[in-house]
Design an enzyme around this catalytic site. Structure first.
Site, mmCIF file in Angstrom:
data_model
loop_
_atom_site.group_PDB
_atom_site.id
_atom_site.type_symbol
_atom_site.label_atom_id
_atom_site.label_comp_id
_atom_site.label_asym_id
_atom_site.label_seq_id
_atom_site.Cartn_x
_atom_site.Cartn_y
_atom_site.Cartn_z
ATOM 1 N N SER A 229 13.125 0.749 -8.965
ATOM 2 C CA SER A 229 12.139 1.736 -8.902
ATOM 3 C C SER A 229 11.691 2.901 -8.095
ATOM 4 O O SER A 229 11.712 4.219 -8.189
ATOM 5 C CB SER A 229 10.629 0.806 -8.978
ATOM 6 O OG SER A 229 10.641 0.071 -10.214
ATOM 7 N N ALA B 280 7.057 -10.838 -21.821
ATOM 8 C CA ALA B 280 7.893 -9.426 -22.034
ATOM 9 C C ALA B 280 7.275 -9.136 -23.505
ATOM 10 O O ALA B 280 7.140 -7.989 -23.735
ATOM 11 C CB ALA B 280 9.403 -9.625 -21.878
ATOM 12 N N ARG C 10 4.894 -21.243 -30.122
ATOM 13 C CA ARG C 10 4.779 -20.414 -29.082
ATOM 14 C C ARG C 10 4.609 -18.915 -29.889
ATOM 15 O O ARG C 10 3.690 -18.001 -29.695
ATOM 16 C CB ARG C 10 5.742 -20.397 -28.306
ATOM 17 C CG ARG C 10 5.620 -19.199 -27.094
ATOM 18 C CD ARG C 10 4.440 -19.615 -26.165
ATOM 19 N NE ARG C 10 4.508 -18.678 -24.983
ATOM 20 C CZ ARG C 10 5.216 -18.712 -23.807
ATOM 21 N NH1 ARG C 10 5.859 -19.547 -23.788
ATOM 22 N NH2 ARG C 10 5.054 -17.697 -22.839
ATOM 23 N N LYS D 113 3.283 -10.608 -12.108
ATOM 24 C CA LYS D 113 2.321 -10.039 -12.865
ATOM 25 C C LYS D 113 1.256 -10.687 -13.522
ATOM 26 O O LYS D 113 0.114 -10.094 -13.627
ATOM 27 C CB LYS D 113 3.379 -9.480 -14.129
ATOM 28 C CG LYS D 113 4.326 -8.543 -13.675
ATOM 29 C CD LYS D 113 5.295 -8.153 -15.057
ATOM 30 C CE LYS D 113 6.249 -7.114 -14.696
ATOM 31 N NZ LYS D 113 7.096 -6.861 -15.873
ATOM 32 N N ALA E 185 8.645 -22.668 -32.160
ATOM 33 C CA ALA E 185 7.854 -21.858 -33.264
ATOM 34 C C ALA E 185 6.312 -21.584 -33.083
ATOM 35 O O ALA E 185 5.655 -20.577 -33.158
ATOM 36 C CB ALA E 185 8.139 -22.440 -34.726
ATOM 37 N N GLY F 76 17.973 -1.789 -22.027
ATOM 38 C CA GLY F 76 16.450 -1.707 -21.571
ATOM 39 C C GLY F 76 16.257 -0.582 -20.411
ATOM 40 O O GLY F 76 14.989 -0.447 -19.823
ATOM 41 N N THR G 260 6.398 -6.461 -10.092
ATOM 42 C CA THR G 260 7.632 -7.072 -10.906
ATOM 43 C C THR G 260 7.538 -8.537 -10.780
ATOM 44 O O THR G 260 6.569 -9.044 -10.073
ATOM 45 C CB THR G 260 9.008 -6.486 -10.288
ATOM 46 O OG1 THR G 260 9.834 -6.954 -11.368
ATOM 47 C CG2 THR G 260 9.432 -6.742 -8.992
ATOM 48 N N ARG H 16 12.055 -19.694 -29.936
ATOM 49 C CA ARG H 16 12.922 -20.807 -29.692
ATOM 50 C C ARG H 16 11.884 -21.957 -30.226
ATOM 51 O O ARG H 16 12.414 -22.890 -30.974
ATOM 52 C CB ARG H 16 13.407 -21.075 -28.549
ATOM 53 C CG ARG H 16 14.533 -22.394 -28.590
ATOM 54 C CD ARG H 16 15.096 -22.357 -26.972
ATOM 55 N NE ARG H 16 15.605 -21.184 -26.580
ATOM 56 C CZ ARG H 16 16.875 -21.032 -27.108
ATOM 57 N NH1 ARG H 16 17.680 -21.789 -27.753
ATOM 58 N NH2 ARG H 16 17.603 -19.778 -26.472
ATOM 59 N N GLY I 79 7.714 -14.794 -24.822
ATOM 60 C CA GLY I 79 7.015 -14.688 -23.447
ATOM 61 C C GLY I 79 6.311 -13.449 -23.170
ATOM 62 O O GLY I 79 5.776 -12.802 -23.767
#
Length: 294
Positions: free
Chosen positions: A25, A139, A164, A74, A162, A255, A70, A160, A137
């Site tokens: 950054s 992100a 969630r 967060k 389901a 990314g 970061t 991974r 998650g």
């Protein structure tokens, strides 16, 4: 949040994390400041794991103008904010903070950084497209509302676990309905049940698999010709997911552009000036390559 003349003392910003020495950054924001003529000083701040809020309140009390957040802070930043933007509320996490009218404001620019990279830098409009999002998650949460606002025809979330994926999608049913976006979620194993008629235009890896050198179990036909495979992770070399996707015939992107675009959005929030990202992205990519060779 207005432009500051370069002859005046620089306004202080930081990126806070633990660890934070690796953060790109400062490189990005220094480039934005040079480009725009904004009087910005941007550094790194490693906050103790048990003292994030106190550390950042002290930073602001000492004259800091704002900061980026970061890992692993967060969620704590979300709790620190007195005011949250709609996209921060939707993400449940904050990566950009500033003082305004005596209050600490929090935003999340990760998702808008993702969609700007895909649409502007990679020339892939998301409207009426089918999107496969791997992971459920933080992100993925940060990406959902900005993706929905681009009006893709369908967003499939595969995780991974389901349950969630299903739980995350429930948070966005109302937004998806308002933008006419179909949502579907399930486990990664459910991808095997898809047919070639279900192939998505864009596949986004928002999971942590690349950090562990693992390839998500995505059937090869979902990564064929005409598909953009995008990994939120980045490095001097393609991630294992992108290497696999390229072997399957997909166009690939990491990314790094998302990193630059989310920083540009934060810079705009703070300064009211939107920097050009293409030259900064090119310079950062070159710096990564030089580090690898060195």
């Amino acid at each position: 949040m207005t432009s500051t003349e370069s002859s005046q003392p620089a306004d202080r910003y930081v990126v806070v994390g633990n660890p934070v020495a690796h953060s790109r950054s400062p490189f990005i924001h220094a480039a934005f400041a040079r480009q725009t003529g904004e009087a910005v000083e941007y550094g790194r701040l490693e906050a103790p794991l048990d003292a994030f809020a106190d550390t950042m309140r002290a930073f602001l009390a000492e004259g800091g103008y704002g900061f980026n957040v970061t890992v692993p802070f967060k969620l704590q930043a979300y709790d620190l904010a007195d005011r949250l933007t709609p996209r921060a509320e939707a993400a449940g996490a904050v990566n950009t903070m500033w003082i305004e009218d005596g209050l600490i404001h929090g935003d999340n620019t990760d998702g808008i950084g993702l969609v700007r990279d895909i649409q502007d830098n990679l020339d892939t409009l998301l409207e009426d497209k089918r999107v496969l999002l791997l992971g459920a998650g933080g992100a993925a949460m940060g990406a959902m509302l900005p993706l929905i606002e681009c009006r893709p025809s369908r967003i499939v979330v595969a995780n991974r676990t389901a349950s969630r994926a299903s739980d995350m999608l429930e948070e966005f049913v109302e937004a998806a309905d308002s933008f006419g976006v179909e949502l579907w979620g399930g486990g990664l194993d459910a991808l095997e049940q898809l047919s070639e008629d279900d192939v998505c235009d864009v596949v986004i890896n928002a999971s942590s698999s690349s950090l562990h050198g693992e390839v998500p179990p995505v059937p090869a036909f979902l990564l064929g010709d005409g598909v953009l495979a995008y990994d939120m992770m980045y490095g001097a070399e393609p991630t294992v997911f992108l290497q696999h996707a390229a072997q399957c015939g997909a166009r690939t992107a990491d990314g790094l552009g998302m990193l630059v675009e989310q920083a540009a959005e934060a810079f705009y929030i703070w300064r009211g000036v939107r920097p050009r990202t293409a030259p900064v992205l090119a310079d950062l990519r070159a710096a990564l390559q030089a580090e690898r060779k060195g």
